[in-house]
Write a protein that holds these residues in place. Sequence first.
Motif, mmCIF file in Angstrom:
data_model
loop_
_atom_site.group_PDB
_atom_site.id
_atom_site.type_symbol
_atom_site.label_atom_id
_atom_site.label_comp_id
_atom_site.label_asym_id
_atom_site.label_seq_id
_atom_site.Cartn_x
_atom_site.Cartn_y
_atom_site.Cartn_z
ATOM 1 N N GLY A 1 9.771 4.854 15.004
ATOM 2 C CA GLY A 1 10.604 4.094 14.073
ATOM 3 C C GLY A 1 12.073 4.399 14.266
ATOM 4 N N MET A 2 12.855 3.992 13.290
ATOM 5 C CA MET A 2 14.310 4.151 13.378
ATOM 6 C C MET A 2 14.865 4.709 12.065
ATOM 7 N N ILE A 3 15.912 5.518 12.201
ATOM 8 C CA ILE A 3 16.675 5.966 11.028
ATOM 9 C C ILE A 3 17.648 4.846 10.654
ATOM 10 N N GLU A 4 17.724 4.580 9.360
ATOM 11 C CA GLU A 4 18.616 3.528 8.852
ATOM 12 C C GLU A 4 19.475 4.106 7.729
ATOM 13 N N SER A 5 20.574 3.450 7.465
ATOM 14 C CA SER A 5 21.442 4.000 6.422
ATOM 15 C C SER A 5 20.867 3.762 5.025
ATOM 16 N N GLU A 6 20.038 2.738 4.851
ATOM 17 C CA GLU A 6 19.451 2.470 3.535
ATOM 18 C C GLU A 6 18.411 3.538 3.195
ATOM 19 N N PRO A 7 18.553 4.195 2.050
ATOM 20 C CA PRO A 7 17.599 5.258 1.685
ATOM 21 C C PRO A 7 16.173 4.731 1.568
ATOM 22 N N GLY A 8 15.210 5.644 1.583
ATOM 23 C CA GLY A 8 13.815 5.268 1.413
ATOM 24 C C GLY A 8 13.076 5.237 2.740
ATOM 25 N N LEU A 9 11.765 5.186 2.645
ATOM 26 C CA LEU A 9 10.916 5.157 3.840
ATOM 27 C C LEU A 9 10.098 3.870 3.806
ATOM 28 N N ARG A 10 10.230 3.068 4.861
ATOM 29 C CA ARG A 10 9.564 1.770 4.930
ATOM 30 C C ARG A 10 8.594 1.753 6.108
ATOM 31 N N LEU A 11 7.526 0.992 5.945
ATOM 32 C CA LEU A 11 6.523 0.873 7.002
ATOM 33 C C LEU A 11 6.302 -0.596 7.322
ATOM 34 N N LEU A 12 6.419 -0.931 8.591
ATOM 35 C CA LEU A 12 6.082 -2.283 9.053
ATOM 36 C C LEU A 12 4.631 -2.263 9.518
ATOM 37 N N ARG A 13 3.782 -3.038 8.812
ATOM 38 C CA ARG A 13 2.354 -3.041 9.144
ATOM 39 C C ARG A 13 1.804 -4.446 8.913
ATOM 40 N N ASN A 14 1.134 -4.964 9.902
ATOM 41 C CA ASN A 14 0.584 -6.334 9.816
ATOM 42 C C ASN A 14 1.655 -7.342 9.423
ATOM 43 N N GLY A 15 2.846 -7.166 9.985
ATOM 44 C CA GLY A 15 3.913 -8.121 9.724
ATOM 45 C C GLY A 15 4.585 -7.961 8.368
ATOM 46 N N GLN A 16 4.133 -7.007 7.569
ATOM 47 C CA GLN A 16 4.726 -6.783 6.244
ATOM 48 C C GLN A 16 5.522 -5.478 6.245
ATOM 49 N N LEU A 17 6.684 -5.511 5.594
ATOM 50 C CA LEU A 17 7.456 -4.277 5.423
ATOM 51 C C LEU A 17 7.162 -3.731 4.024
ATOM 52 N N GLN A 18 6.601 -2.527 3.946
ATOM 53 C CA GLN A 18 6.286 -1.967 2.623
ATOM 54 C C GLN A 18 6.970 -0.625 2.424
ATOM 55 N N GLN A 19 7.295 -0.323 1.155
ATOM 56 C CA GLN A 19 7.861 0.986 0.827
ATOM 57 C C GLN A 19 6.744 2.026 0.874
ATOM 58 N N LEU A 20 7.039 3.160 1.429
ATOM 59 C CA LEU A 20 6.065 4.256 1.429
ATOM 60 C C LEU A 20 6.527 5.315 0.439
ATOM 61 N N PRO A 21 5.614 5.815 -0.381
ATOM 62 C CA PRO A 21 5.994 6.958 -1.216
ATOM 63 C C PRO A 21 6.216 8.171 -0.318
ATOM 64 N N VAL A 22 7.251 8.898 -0.608
ATOM 65 C CA VAL A 22 7.562 10.083 0.196
ATOM 66 C C VAL A 22 6.885 11.271 -0.463
ATOM 67 N N SER A 23 5.624 11.461 -0.155
ATOM 68 C CA SER A 23 4.917 12.560 -0.817
ATOM 69 C C SER A 23 3.776 13.027 0.043
ATOM 70 N N GLY A 24 3.358 14.224 -0.205
ATOM 71 C CA GLY A 24 2.243 14.788 0.541
ATOM 72 C C GLY A 24 1.439 15.666 -0.387
ATOM 73 N N TYR A 25 0.823 16.663 0.177
ATOM 74 C CA TYR A 25 -0.002 17.562 -0.614
ATOM 75 C C TYR A 25 0.892 18.477 -1.436
ATOM 76 N N GLN A 26 0.614 18.561 -2.742
ATOM 77 C CA GLN A 26 1.475 19.358 -3.616
ATOM 78 C C GLN A 26 0.625 20.320 -4.425
ATOM 79 N N HIS A 27 0.846 21.614 -4.196
ATOM 80 C CA HIS A 27 -0.026 22.592 -4.832
ATOM 81 C C HIS A 27 0.001 22.530 -6.347
ATOM 82 N N PHE A 28 1.189 22.266 -6.895
ATOM 83 C CA PHE A 28 1.322 22.409 -8.342
ATOM 84 C C PHE A 28 1.378 21.078 -9.071
ATOM 85 N N ARG A 29 1.021 20.002 -8.372
ATOM 86 C CA ARG A 29 0.949 18.717 -9.063
ATOM 87 C C ARG A 29 -0.503 18.310 -9.183
#
Lengths: 322, 322
Positions: free
Chosen positions: A293-321
Amino acid sequence: MNDTALGEFDLIRRYFTAGAHRHTRTSLGIGDDCAILRPQPGFDLAVTVDTLVEGVHFLAGTDAERLGHKALAVNLSDLAAMGAQPAWVTLALTLPHVDEAWLSAFSSGFLALAKRSDVELVGGDTTRGPLSITVQAMGYVEADKALRRSGAKAGDAVYVTGSVGLAGVGLKSLLGYYDGVASEAIKQLEQPEARVQAGRELLGFAHACIDVSDGLSADLGHILDASKVGAALDWEALPLHDEVRQYIARTGDWLPPLVAGDDYELCFTMPPQHEPQLAAALAAVGTGFTRIGMIESEPGLRLLRNGQLQQLPVSGYQHFRK
Amino acid sequence: MNDTALGEFDLIRRYFTAGAHRHTRTSLGIGDDCAILRPQPGFDLAVTVDTLVEGVHFLAGTDAERLGHKALAVNLSDLAAMGAQPAWVTLALTLPHVDEAWLSAFSSGFLALAKRSDVELVGGDTTRGPLSITVQAMGYVEADKALRRSGAKAGDAVYVTGSVGLAGVGLKSLLGYYDGVASEAIKQLEQPEARVQAGRELLGFAHACIDVSDGLSADLGHILDASKVGAALDWEALPLHDEVRQYIARTGDWLPPLVAGDDYELCFTMPPQHEPQLAAALAAVGTGFTRIGMIESEPGLRLLRNGQLQQLPVSGYQHFRK
């Protein structure tokens, strides 16, 4: 230090960094894969610490030799993510009782990887208590050259070594959630290889780097946060192992490459014109890498999949959540 | 690293040192209070790691602020025993759940001592699991000057800073085994002060040094083992706090000054002709010290008490022995 899960990181930042004392010879404190210490001008030392707790980071009954290997590998991976050359390690081992077969296997896995990595175990503390393993690793890095999370720039491409999601499929298999072929996936989960040589080669090329321990979206998210940029990823470009492709085809669950942790690959950003040079350098150490992918100046993480651009939550495994 | 209890040390040595890889820039590996790393010629770094487990190293319900202080102090004490100047520390904290009041108090005790000691917390890892705390501390020491356990020579006198047995009486009080006055004893147990400045002053004077964490006889025993010498102690010379004298008078139990741990004083050996010079240096940093015996070429540890010379077992608290 790999305090990459947001819940953990919030905790540390909240209670242990606000108002904390700074030492004049610290180059980079808490908040990256490693801290960078500068004991003398012109010389930097990278330091990281990670704890593995039974039932949290590994399943009860995990093979002790593989666990010894992994306890060291995850720390070497943090050094790799800074471009540091591992040198020393300490081990704090808490055990419910003395089990000589377990100790023999654990130490054998730990020491074999240490030897192969030119790392010396220089400190230890063994204590009676619930099984947990804390490893601190130290390594060299050329002054001012360490790869931080904060250097990504719009126009950089985003890359990852190896493939993503493999260890996550291994975990699903071990937990009984998946009955497809997962032998390589389990190996990736239990015996990850830190990308130390690749990290060394990235010095001078990459603008930012992190190891993928909590999942690609969460870890790339840390780069984006620290660098105050955004990114767009291309689903079709993600490097997937055959076992991951089969898992997705059979289950319809395409999330592991984005959210599953424990792969210990390096995710980095770099101006794409360096690709040919880096390809030669990484080929020489046997590590493949892929532009995803590419770094862009607009904040956030986006995924292009099946022709659609979707926002991805920036999260992973969290011990205390929850 | 303070793997001073024999049970622990045996474990570490047996499984983690035999055949282990050595790094070319290590000056001193496992087996002393700290390892000594030599990242560059002419420059030494002392490194130590210690774990505190609830129910093993501290009582459940121990005040969190005092625990934060102690978790750092015991590691600073290992640096002090090498004559090193503390600089950096990492913290791996395993917690059963997020308790904000506890975290706030713990971090406050930890960071207050860090600030006072010019130490920066540079790495952290927080994990969900049974309460345990692993701290690794790093400090500077002038090249080739670090105080080792192995330098004691026949003809040296044996010294200890402060007094011995005080924390042990505090523990007996907290456990309900003693109902006499023990307020200073409890303070010594819960909020020990590492003898960092005293350790710095010992450089150039002391031949061998260790911190008294497992009890005087056990810790002096490590010096004797490492130096291949013996010692004779004079009971009358042992520096005892009034609360310890009262404890002995009331209970008849005179062992705490010899076998109780957790005092974090420095025990060292030195040619007695240096006494006046060292007295001036230690007075300047507010630390008292007392000559308690002599190093002899005959192996073993002997105690002169009530006109009788008796052999002392060289042992202290051992996590893995029953």
